[in-house]
Design an enzyme around this catalytic site. Structure first.
Site, PDB file in Angstrom:
ATOM      1  CB  SER A  94       2.088  -5.320 -30.668  1.00  0.00           C
ATOM      2  OG  SER A  94       2.658  -6.443 -30.065  1.00  0.00           O
ATOM      3  CE1 TYR A 127       6.069  -2.391 -28.477  1.00  0.00           C
ATOM      4  CE2 TYR A 127       5.028  -4.554 -28.432  1.00  0.00           C
ATOM      5  CZ  TYR A 127       5.553  -3.491 -29.135  1.00  0.00           C
ATOM      6  OH  TYR A 127       5.567  -3.536 -30.514  1.00  0.00           O
ATOM      7  CE  LYS A 157       3.390  -0.687 -30.388  1.00  0.00           C
ATOM      8  NZ  LYS A 157       3.578   0.264 -31.509  1.00  0.00           N
TER       9      LYS A 157
END
Lengths: 314, 314
Positions: free
Chosen positions: A117, A141, A145
């Site tokens: 991402s 997040y 990632k």
């Protein structure tokens, strides 16, 4: 020969499954795995499985010597991972690690396509982000990632998998309902007004986004199945750079002022802070040289949504 | 108020413990934890504990509301982590995570000093590495350290700890015996010849290294206990840039041709590949502005070894 899609019940997993079934990629089984029973597809090669990948032994039970490609799409999205710290780490990091371990022990060299991402970037960024830009996530997040990318790289370097970590642009227009991604509003700016519904824009019009249509991301996923040896490399998938204001101008052109008037501005500093920390423009050169593609214009992204999602659904 | 040193039985942990006991840093307990019983120190504040940090519950049992600073030095070194893949991940990643979780639940805001490494860098690097250089580890050890840095950063961002990840230069001259770090030979080039022993140089003389003496690293550790709020930042500790050839010239000056003749060249491409992938020069500016220090010259590093290790031991 088997292909596995984790998150195979999600909208992107389902689109990827359809595309694989109609592609030249050869396989005898396509296994769609999701935390909820995936929607079945009318093809004898498709098998659907409801499974919790965070449960012990589940990842290992899925992958076998005949597995050729794993698309690992399952994830806890950005705002959700920020709210539920434990769950984010379990799903976004630990499950990736379990799957990599399962691949390593089943058969070294399985093509492992990991969806990363833009959220691996954050804070002060150069005007043009490229492959030499340091990863500085400002969300859990993004940290998860970035760490999973490092895992994929190391397992690839050791020869345990043949990995690719694809950093997806923000996907627009995502069909269906809003989700708990910080970027959920981006699709909402187009999806809801074109269907006669109100939507909220939580950011300012000059916020710059890096976007790809679902169809373009799926094309790039197909390439990832067959690309030459990956060496675990992380690749920024191509996108187009558009401001929220430019998105709304395109919406007005397609849907008229009535559509535009369905967008209400209600600032949400938490959302703006997260999304503004992601790059709005990335150097496409390396990905393009490998054959990965971008959409033409934002108008073509809207057209793609109308053709593939609004009209097919109606 | 308690300070904990993991790896407290190791040579750097012991030096740090000594330095803390003679510093102005205020504490009521200094807990040294190691997989082997740490060498006791003659100070009532010191408590030594043999414990396996990879065992369930151990990390949580160590850290309490009165813990003020955790120095997390325990690690599986580079060549060892490359040989024992599982153990490297358990110790270098999972234990760091367990300790961060323990801090989070004991009392948010504990100063967590994580020792990272040059091994987070690798592959083609700019001539001068700085804080904007992407982390591209080419060893499992480097991947584990890079991932642990991301963890420390995210726990700090959330306010669960007050973290600092210090990337240590290659430490020279490390007293004692060779270990399973890929860089072990670096200290051996000085340590063994000065004590009348043969040593092997597995790399070419033009290999450039980024070095710090143990005493200087320990000074920087002391600063890390009291530095203003860390925000989980990763900091390249200052070092000096020296080639293997320059090291050997300094050895000759101090120990004469007899010492120099004790160095035998036996190329080890695996070692050279790992160590050459680390930067030989790093921009010191940010670390220096924070008050972190480097050694003056390589000759002063040798002098420091003779004064602190050879003479104290004899």
């Amino acid at each position: 020969m088997q292909i596995i899609i984790t998150g195979g019940g999600g909208f992107l997993g389902q689109k990827l499954a359809h595309a694989l079934l109609h592609s030249s990629v050869a396989f005898s089984e396509l296994l769609l795995v999701d935390i909820q029973q995936p929607h079945p597809l009318a093809d004898p090669r498709v098998r659907c499985l409801q499974a919790d990948l965070t449960a012990p032994g589940v990842a290992a039970s899925l992958i076998s010597e005949r597995t050729a490609v794993v698309y690992h799409l399952a994830a806890i999205v950005s705002s959700h991972a920020e709210q539920d710290f434990e769950l984010g780490w379990q799903v976004n990091l630990d499950t990736t690690r379990s799957l990599l371990e399962a691949c390593r022990h089943a058969r070294p060299g399985i093509r492992f396509v990991f969806t990363s991402s833009l959220a691996v970037y954050g804070g002060p960024l150069p005007a043009l982000v490229d492959d030499a830009t340091a990863l500085t996530p400002t969300s859990s997040y993004g940290a998860q990632k970035a760490m999973a990318e490092l895992l994929v790289n190391d397992y690839s370097r050791k020869g345990y998998v043949d990995g690719l970590a694809l950093r997806l642009p923000t996907i627009c227009v995502r069909p269906g309902k809003p989700n708990r991604a910080a970027s959920s509003f981006v699709s909402g700016l187009i999806r809801e007004p074109l269907q006669g519904e109100q939507t909220i824009c939580p950011v300012s019009t000059d916020l710059r986004l890096w976007l790809s249509s679902p169809a373009t991301v799926v094309s790039n996923f197909l390439l990832a199945a067959t690309l030459a040896k990956g060496d675990g490399r992380s690749i920024n998938l191509p996108g187009i750079s558009v401001t929220v204001g430019e998105m709304l101008d395109a919406l007005t052109q397609v849907g008229g002022q009535a559509a535009r008037d369905r967008v209400q501005f209600v600032a949400d500093p938490a959302i703006e802070r997260i999304v503004a920390s992601w790059p709005g423009r990335i150097d496409n050169q390396r990905a393009s040289a490998l054959g990965f593609v971008a959409d033409g214009t934002f108008a073509s992204i809207i057209d793609s949504f109308i053709t593939h999602d609004l009209q097919e659904a109606s």
